[in-house]
Design an enzyme around this catalytic site. Structure first.
Site, PDB file in Angstrom:
ATOM      1  N   LYS A 276       0.842  -1.204   0.000  1.00 16.89           N
ATOM      2  CA  LYS A 276       0.000   0.000   0.000  1.00 16.89           C
ATOM      3  C   LYS A 276       0.873   1.248   0.000  1.00 16.89           C
ATOM      4  O   LYS A 276       0.616   2.205  -0.745  1.00 16.89           O
ATOM      5  CB  LYS A 276      -0.954  -0.021   1.198  1.00 16.89           C
ATOM      6  CG  LYS A 276      -2.076  -1.046   1.029  1.00 16.89           C
ATOM      7  CD  LYS A 276      -2.829  -1.352   2.316  1.00 16.89           C
ATOM      8  CE  LYS A 276      -3.819  -2.495   2.059  1.00 16.89           C
ATOM      9  NZ  LYS A 276      -4.576  -2.890   3.245  1.00 16.89           N
TER      10      LYS A 276
ATOM     11  N   GLN B  86      -4.457  -1.617   9.697  1.00 15.27           N
ATOM     12  CA  GLN B  86      -4.437  -2.931   9.064  1.00 15.27           C
ATOM     13  C   GLN B  86      -5.136  -3.977   9.933  1.00 15.27           C
ATOM     14  O   GLN B  86      -4.836  -4.112  11.118  1.00 15.27           O
ATOM     15  CB  GLN B  86      -2.982  -3.333   8.770  1.00 15.27           C
ATOM     16  CG  GLN B  86      -2.831  -4.623   7.993  1.00 15.27           C
ATOM     17  CD  GLN B  86      -3.279  -4.541   6.542  1.00 15.27           C
ATOM     18  OE1 GLN B  86      -3.592  -3.467   6.020  1.00 15.27           O
ATOM     19  NE2 GLN B  86      -3.324  -5.662   5.869  1.00 15.27           N
TER      20      GLN B  86
ATOM     21  N   ASP C 106     -10.600   3.840   4.388  1.00 13.15           N
ATOM     22  CA  ASP C 106     -10.645   2.383   4.293  1.00 13.15           C
ATOM     23  C   ASP C 106     -12.055   1.859   4.599  1.00 13.15           C
ATOM     24  O   ASP C 106     -12.313   0.665   4.530  1.00 13.15           O
ATOM     25  CB  ASP C 106      -9.619   1.829   5.304  1.00 13.15           C
ATOM     26  CG  ASP C 106      -9.269   0.378   5.079  1.00 13.15           C
ATOM     27  OD1 ASP C 106      -9.282  -0.063   3.918  1.00 13.15           O
ATOM     28  OD2 ASP C 106      -8.969  -0.311   6.068  1.00 13.15           O
TER      29      ASP C 106
HETATM   30  N1  LIG Z   1      -7.964  -2.394   7.192  1.00  9.20           N
HETATM   31  C1  LIG Z   1      -7.704  -3.225   6.211  1.00  9.20           C
HETATM   32  N2  LIG Z   1      -8.035  -2.887   4.947  1.00  9.20           N
HETATM   33  C2  LIG Z   1      -7.766  -3.733   3.904  1.00  9.20           C
HETATM   34  O1  LIG Z   1      -8.077  -3.422   2.742  1.00  9.20           O
HETATM   35  C3  LIG Z   1      -7.115  -4.974   4.175  1.00  9.20           C
HETATM   36  C4  LIG Z   1      -6.811  -5.269   5.504  1.00  9.20           C
HETATM   37  N3  LIG Z   1      -7.121  -4.389   6.491  1.00  9.20           N
HETATM   38  N4  LIG Z   1      -6.222  -6.433   5.833  1.00  9.20           N
HETATM   39  C5  LIG Z   1      -5.811  -7.383   4.839  1.00  9.20           C
HETATM   40  C6  LIG Z   1      -6.645  -7.287   3.592  1.00  9.20           C
HETATM   41  C7  LIG Z   1      -5.961  -7.890   2.398  1.00  9.20           C
HETATM   42  N5  LIG Z   1      -5.848  -6.852   1.427  1.00  9.20           N
HETATM   43  C8  LIG Z   1      -5.218  -7.010   0.194  1.00  9.20           C
HETATM   44  C9  LIG Z   1      -4.996  -5.970  -0.662  1.00  9.20           C
HETATM   45  C10 LIG Z   1      -4.339  -6.152  -1.864  1.00  9.20           C
HETATM   46  C11 LIG Z   1      -3.881  -7.402  -2.241  1.00  9.20           C
HETATM   47  C12 LIG Z   1      -3.164  -7.563  -3.521  1.00  9.20           C
HETATM   48  O2  LIG Z   1      -3.002  -6.616  -4.258  1.00  9.20           O
HETATM   49  N6  LIG Z   1      -2.658  -8.763  -3.842  1.00  9.20           N
HETATM   50  C13 LIG Z   1      -1.952  -9.013  -5.091  1.00  9.20           C
HETATM   51  C14 LIG Z   1      -0.874 -10.038  -4.925  1.00  9.20           C
HETATM   52  C15 LIG Z   1      -0.016  -9.861  -3.713  1.00  9.20           C
HETATM   53  C16 LIG Z   1       1.427 -10.162  -3.975  1.00  9.20           C
HETATM   54  O3  LIG Z   1       1.886  -9.959  -5.110  1.00  9.20           O
HETATM   55  O4  LIG Z   1       2.082 -10.602  -3.011  1.00  9.20           O
HETATM   56  C17 LIG Z   1      -2.903  -9.509  -6.153  1.00  9.20           C
HETATM   57  O5  LIG Z   1      -3.987 -10.012  -5.781  1.00  9.20           O
HETATM   58  O6  LIG Z   1      -2.568  -9.428  -7.324  1.00  9.20           O
HETATM   59  C18 LIG Z   1      -4.122  -8.470  -1.397  1.00  9.20           C
HETATM   60  C19 LIG Z   1      -4.785  -8.282  -0.205  1.00  9.20           C
HETATM   61  C20 LIG Z   1      -6.325  -5.684   1.965  1.00  9.20           C
HETATM   62  N7  LIG Z   1      -6.798  -5.871   3.202  1.00  9.20           N
END
Ligand SMILES: Nc1nc(=O)c2c([nH]1)NC[C@@H]1CN(c3ccc(C(=O)N[C@@H](CCC(=O)O)C(=O)O)cc3)C=[N+]21
Length: 296
Positions: A69, A113, A136
């Site tokens: 992020k 988070q 968020d």
């Molecule tokens: N308050 C809060 N807000 C959130 O929005 C929040 C959170 N807590 N806790 C955890 C989850 C998880 N999350 C992700 C965001 C982006 C990918 C993402 O971009 N993943 C990549 C791959 C990741 C990589 O390359 O390692 C993809 O899907 O292409 C994944 C997971 C947001 N979260």
């Protein structure tokens, strides 16, 4: 688009559905391109949009997401302040940190988070974030306003799912959407948002009896359970649209992608589906919060 092919096993022409892969990177790029103009406008006026991220404890996966992020912010010219607190932090200490960020005029958005360590009252911490900085979409007030269709920032992953449906012009009105999961920042808000787009919504969860039967009736499936490859291929109605919001360890979604592919009309992969759009949405909300704070 349905495609008729000769099926040698059946000895006849039969229809297969050519699945459309919903490209999260494309949707994210589109959102970021729109945000860039506002970032330039703010910077020209001497304001640097700023997101504060708070990470409590040392869960490596959470640390990775927070880093992603922060990097995404940097690439777009958004400042990010990273606050890292030890796992022993109390609810009161965390709330004090959040209050300081609320009062800091240089910070436009706050992201705490999820998940935080068990001894912390996560709801109380989320609700300490001021509504103006809740980019968020995690506060009770933000959830309620969003559910009633008012102008609060929705949670980022639900908003990402809606953005993907909108980007590819997938019809929602009158469709039966089945959401699997009812968490406060994913299943519950995405159910409300689909309802606001005139879908007929069923929210399934761990106590749902015959969950597969609900999924089999769905035109739109949103998987938000947090169980790797939970949604099986034979649960999916032919031609359904499947959105996978799962982020299990090892970058594995909540949908058995390979097994569902032959049945769906459109599907999001993991990675490169909902995830990148979630991050783009967070940037969009942060810049929108900064624009609003500056009176644009
Ligand atoms: N308050 C809060 N807000 C959130 O929005 C929040 C959170 N807590 N806790 C955890 C989850 C998880 N999350 C992700 C965001 C982006 C990918 C993402 O971009 N993943 C990549 C791959 C990741 C990589 O390359 O390692 C993809 O899907 O292409 C994944 C997971 C947001 N979260």
């Amino acid at each position: 688009m349905p495609l008729y092919v000769f099926n040698w096993e059946k000895g006849m022409m039969s229809m297969t559905i050519r699945p459309f892969i919903l490209d999260g990177n494309e949707v994210a790029a589109n959102i970021k391109a729109l945000v860039e103009g506002d970032v330039k406008k703010l910077i020209a006026g001497g304001i640097i949009p700023c997101l504060a991220t708070i990470l409590v404890g040392d869960d490596p996966a959470s640390a990775t997401y927070v880093r992603m992020k922060a990097n995404a912010c940097k690439r777009l010219g958004i400042q990010s302040v990273r606050i890292e607190l030890p796992g022993e932090t109390t609810t009161e200490q965390l709330i004090r940190e959040i209050q300081q960020l609320n009062e800091n005029p240089g910070v436009h958005g706050i992201l705490l988070q999820h998940p935080v360590p068990h001894h912390i009252d996560e709801r109380a911490a989320f609700d300490a974030i001021s509504i103006e900085k809740d980019v968020d979409g995690v506060t009770t007030q933000g959830f309620a306003q969003n559910a009633f269709g008012f102008a609060a920032f929705p949670s980022c992953t639900p908003a990402a799912i809606i953005a993907i449906l909108d980007h590819y012009r997938l019809p929602v009105l009158g469709k039966h959407a089945v959401v699997i999961g009812r968490s406060p920042i994913l299943g519950k808000p995405v159910s409300a948002m689909l309802l606001n787009k005139d879908a007929t919504v069923t929210t399934c969860h761990s106590k749902t009896v015959n969950l597969e039967e609900f999924v089999r009736a769905a035109d739109i499936v949103v998987a938000a359970v947090g169980k790797p490859r939970f949604v099986k291929g034979d649960w999916v109605k032919p031609g359904a649209v499947v959105l996978d919001a799962g982020y299990n360890p090892g970058n594995i979604g909540d949908v058995d992608y390979e097994a569902c592919l032959p049945h769906v009309s459109a599907i999001t992969p993991v990675p490169a589906g909902v995830g990148p759009v979630t991050i783009a949405t967070l940037l969009k909300h942060t810049v929108a919060a900064a624009m609003k704070a500056q009176g644009y």
